[in-house]
Structure formats: structure tokens, C-alpha cells
Design an enzyme around this catalytic site. Structure first.
Site, short mmCIF file in Angstrom:
data_model
loop_
_atom_site.label_atom_id
_atom_site.label_comp_id
_atom_site.label_asym_id
_atom_site.label_seq_id
_atom_site.Cartn_x
_atom_site.Cartn_y
_atom_site.Cartn_z
N HIS A 6 0.84 -1.21 0.00
CA HIS A 6 0.00 0.00 0.00
C HIS A 6 0.86 1.25 0.00
O HIS A 6 1.90 1.28 0.67
CB HIS A 6 -0.91 0.01 1.24
CG HIS A 6 -1.97 -1.05 1.19
ND1 HIS A 6 -3.22 -0.83 0.65
CD2 HIS A 6 -1.95 -2.35 1.57
CE1 HIS A 6 -3.92 -1.94 0.72
NE2 HIS A 6 -3.17 -2.89 1.26
N CYS A 55 -11.64 -0.90 0.81
CA CYS A 55 -10.48 -1.78 0.75
C CYS A 55 -10.05 -2.05 2.20
O CYS A 55 -9.63 -1.11 2.90
CB CYS A 55 -9.34 -1.13 -0.04
SG CYS A 55 -7.83 -2.11 -0.11
N GLY A 59 -6.42 -1.72 2.79
CA GLY A 59 -6.15 -0.29 2.59
C GLY A 59 -6.54 0.53 3.80
O GLY A 59 -5.83 1.48 4.18
#
Ligand SMILES: N[C@H](CCC[C@H](N)C(=O)O)C(=O)O
Length: 283
Positions: free
Chosen positions: A168, A226, A229
Site C-alpha cells: 500500500h 479496501c 487499505g
């Protein structure tokens, strides 16, 4: 062959979930891509495949394929959908389940209120292990975090780089609704400094326990939520000294709650999982 599947979502991040214990599944990346296609196939952000465990002491193995057909290490929203799937299908009577993923064993648990909490393991912040090529960059410090300046479309973006098993790149923006997610997302995803590509997070700090988040996902494009995320963004915000645990993450598809007590500790994620419909197709 006839393929039975279940369509599910976690905060709007949608999945095709397949029982590969009772069905013989061996598809190619192009077949996964075809299943995930929203026009010519069933359509989903990711495809989750539930298999028998390969290692002792673990209840299942679950494999994750992005809409582009590529197999990936981890999926946070998918882990919650997985728990709901295996309990609804009677594949287990347990409420805390040990499941092997490509990046290790995680332990999602079904809560009494129907929400699901997942111990996502400890984040990895060391650039080469994200992986991120930090060579010849002059980083900046913010709180405990190291921010990496990367040129995106001619502007310098300061990224926090975090692995939750999958990579990420998180940036802070003033307003997620105005953020260039669709313009910059693909450039970040494919940037050469991310040798395995990357999920691009755009985080707006609402207050010390709340963010808004949009993610342009590796292999799927912008999704409504997400999970990994959300974990990466909360970790980045806490490291930067902008957030305190727990963090409420407002995504376009729903709300996730992330808690993290610091380096070396697991990130815990709680959120919804919904079964939309059961299906069967000829493939
Ligand atoms: N696109 C991600 C996989 C799915 C992650 C996301 N859907 C989640 O809930 O964590 C990647 O390529 O690493």
C-alpha cells in the site's frame, strides 16, 4: 463444467466466493478475469476461493484473485466475507477460524452482532519488504513516519508505504471527494518504484479517530472499500501522529473500524459482510 458461486460484499467491495472443497477448481488467470468481468462475466473486485488447509492446526486456505486475474497475498474485506461464507455453508461450526492466505495465517472471528473482526497481523513498514524501491530518495519525517517523495504526474506526492501482506502507498489529501483517484491511481499502481505494483490510498483526516478513505486497488481499480487499505491508512496516520487508535474509516461503501497499538502489534479490523445471491454458471 457447472460452477456454483456466492456473490458477497464487505462494505461494497464485492466478491465471487467459490467453495473449492466440494468443487474441482483449477482456472487460469484469463478464466478468473472472465469470471470477474462486469459485462461478460459475473463481475467482482476479487474472487475468493475456499480450499482445504495445507498446514496442521489451520481450518482452511483461502486464495484471492483480483479482477485482472492475478493472485494476491491478502484481502481484508474478503477475510470477513470468507468467515460468513464458511459459517453459512456449514463448512465449520467455529466462530474464530484460522485460515491460511498467501502471506500467512490470519484469524477472523464472527461477532455476536454479525460483524466480523479480523486480526490482520502486524504491518510491515520497511520499504524493501513492502516492496518499495527507496533508492536515491530523500525522505521526510512526520512523527514516527518516513514519507517518501515520489513524482506523480509532475507533482511530488509524499507516501507512507505499508505492507499488510499486500503493498500500500498512502497519501493524505484535503478532500477525498476532490482527490485525483482515477487520474493518479493507475500511475501510482504501476509506478516503477513498486516492483509488485501497489494499492493507492487517498486518506482525509476528519479527526483523530476518523478518516475518509478512497483506494485505487492494484488489479481492480477504485473499489468502494479496501480492508487492507483501511488498515494501511490507519497505521500511516497513527505513525504520522495524525490519528489515535481506534480509527473509524469511512469508505464510499461503508464503515470499517481499525485498531492498532503500535509497531510489532497486530492490526485489528472490524466490519460487515453481506451475502447478496447464490449463483451457478456454465464455464
Ligand atoms: N487489490 C488488492 C487485493 C484486495 C484487497 C482489498 N480488496 C481488501 O479488502 O483488502 C491487492 O492487489 O493487493
Amino acid at each position: 463444467m457447472k460452477l456454483k458461486f456466492t456473490k458477497m460484499h464487505g462494505a461494497g467491495n464485492d466478491f465471487i466466493v467459490i467453495d473449492a472443497i466440494n468443487q474441482d477448481i483449477d482456472f487460469t488467470p484469463s478464466q478468473w478475469r472472465a469470471l470477474g468481468d462486469r459485462r461478460f462475466g459475473i463481475g467482482a473486485d476479487q474472487i475468493l476461493v475456499v480450499e482445504k488447509p495445507r498446514i496442521a492446526g489451520v481450518d482452511f486456505r483461502y486464495r484471492i484473485y483480483n479482477a485482472d486475474g492475478g493472485e494476491v497475498e491478502q484481502c481484508g474485506n474478503g477475510a470477513r466475507a470468507f468467515v460468513k461464507f464458511v459459517t453459512e455453508k456449514g463448512l465449520t461450526q467455529k466462530r474464530t477460524i484460522k485460515v491460511e492466505t498467501m502471506c500467512g495465517v490470519i484469524e477472523p472471528a464472527l461477532e455476536d452482532d454479525g460483524s466480523i473482526t479480523v486480526d490482520m497481523g502486524a504491518p510491515v513498514l520497511d520499504p524493501p519488504r513492502v516492496p518499495f524501491d527507496a533508492s536515491n530518495l530523500q525522505p521526510k519525517q512526520q512523527g514516527m513516519d518516513t514519507l517518501w517523495p515520489v513524482d506523480i504526474h509532475g507533482k511530488t506526492v509524499l507516501f507512507s508505504v505499508v505492507s499488510m501482506g499486500n503493498p500500500h502507498a498512502v497519501q493524505v489529501v484535503a478532500d477525498t471527494d476532490a482527490a485525483p483517484v482515477l487520474a493518479d491511481g493507475p500511475v501510482i499502481e504501476h509506478h516503477p518504484r513498486f516492483p509488485k505494483r501497489v494499492n493507492a490510498g487517498f486518506m482525509q483526516i476528519v479527526e483523530r479517530h476518523q478518516i475518509k478513505l478512497r483506494v485505487y486497488e492494484r488489479g481492480a481499480g477504485e473499489t468502494l472499500a479496501c480492508g487492507t487499505g483501511a488498515c494501511a491508512a490507519a497505521v500511516a496516520g497513527i505513525q504520522r501522529g495524525l490519528l489515535d487508535s481506534p480509527v473509524k474509516v469511512l469508505t464510499r461503501g461503508g464503515e470499517l473500524s481499525i485498531s492498532w497499538e503500535g509497531i510489532g502489534q497486530s492490526v485489528k479490523m472490524t466490519g460487515p459482510a453481506v451475502t447478496v445471491f447464490e449463483g451457478e454458471i456454465e464455464i
